[in-house]
Design an enzyme around this catalytic site. Structure first.
Site, mmCIF file in Angstrom:
data_model
loop_
_atom_site.group_PDB
_atom_site.id
_atom_site.type_symbol
_atom_site.label_atom_id
_atom_site.label_comp_id
_atom_site.label_asym_id
_atom_site.label_seq_id
_atom_site.Cartn_x
_atom_site.Cartn_y
_atom_site.Cartn_z
ATOM 1 C CB SER A 71 -56.266 79.222 41.416
ATOM 2 O OG SER A 71 -56.220 79.336 42.879
ATOM 3 C CE LYS A 74 -60.200 79.299 44.278
ATOM 4 N NZ LYS A 74 -58.594 79.129 44.415
ATOM 5 C CB SER A 131 -58.528 83.180 43.160
ATOM 6 O OG SER A 131 -58.220 81.741 42.707
#
Length: 296
Positions: A71, A74, A131
């Protein structure tokens, strides 16, 4: 019972000296700070600490080795979203539709139903704090027309920023064998976010937010744990281990710390804290550090 007389001063001195010598013999000659516990096997671990003010590299291990970003991906999704905001292509009130493809992403996610939308301000918070994979994909589709096109935009932006070893395949960081990065590249991205979008960087320091009357909590436990930590992003997939990019900004020092491949979030956070302390200590500047990997 005979009366015990106190030892004369000189005898007491030698008794204390003997005890000190005995204790000294039981300690290692290597300073404790010179041994750094690494919460990962060497084939997964990568780390770097950069002084964001000077660009000086303060610590690195495997920082150019290929790793899965999870993640941390992101961060680039948000970089392109912040660029769109700055360019006026959307506002924080703009509603982003959540497609069936976006809604079908596995958790962690906000669990949208068909036809629902999310405003840009809430989308940023959902990506930073929760997230949320569904929101990241919705943002990618909105900005790129499709997630594949957006991933190509992400990779192009990575090259523009000097991230020479990063390729993106999706907006969320969910598993994809072609989605690779390095600790160095993630440090470059972290510094770019801080430098390019100071007015938006406050989002990364948020640990919860309200959405539709519900408090959504995050899981970046570095926030509030170490004085001076003001973001940025955590990540995990099974192939990557526990990753994090952390920004430290206090007392005239600004550090970017990247740790990838840890065996647990707790161990990862302990390691980040140790790297921050090490990097702030003048005594460690010329000290050789020996690494103790998790499997050793």
């Amino acid at each position: 019972m005979p009366h015990l007389r106190p030892l004369p001063l000189i005898q007491r001195f030698f008794a204390v000296l003997g005890l000190l010598l005995l204790l000294a013999g039981c300690t290692t000659v290597t300073p404790p700070d010179a041994i750094l516990a690494v919460p990962a096997p060497p084939q997964k671990y990568a780390a770097i600490v950069v002084d964001a003010g000077t660009g000086k590299q303060l610590f690195e291990v495997n920082s150019t080795a290929q790793r899965y970003p999870a993640s941390l991906t992101k961060m680039m999704t948000l970089y392109l979203l912040f660029e769109a905001l700055d360019a006026g292509r959307l506002t924080k009130e703009t509603q982003i539709p959540v497609s069936d493809h976006a809604a079908s992403q596995p958790p962690t996610k906000m669990r949208f139903r068909r036809g629902e939308t999310i405003d840009v301000d809430s989308a940023i918070r959902a990506i930073v704090v929760k997230s949320a994979n569904d929101v990241a994909v919705a943002v990618g589709e909105y900005l790129g027309g499709s997630e594949d096109q957006f991933a190509a935009m992400m990779t192009a932006k990575a090259r523009q920023l000097g991230m020479t070893s990063t390729s993106f395949r999706n907006a969320s960081g969910l598993p994809d064998n072609g989605q690779m990065t390095t600790a160095r590249d993630m440090a470059v991205l972290g510094m770019a976010l801080h430098r390019r979008f100071p007015q938006q960087f406050h989002y990364f320091s948020e640990s919860d937010f309200m959405f539709r009357g519900r408090l959504v909590r995050g899981h970046n436990d570095m926030l509030g744990r170490v004085h001076g930590v003001d973001g940025i992003k955590t990540g995990y997939i099974r192939a990557s281990g526990f990753n994090i990019v952390t920004s430290y900004n206090a007392d005239g020092r600004n550090l970017i710390v990247v740790v990838m491949g840890a065996d647990s979030a707790r161990q990862r956070n302990d390691h980040v804290e140790a790297l921050i302390q090490r990097s702030l200590s003048p005594a460690m500047a010329d000290t050789k550090t020996r690494l103790m990997f998790a499997e050793q």
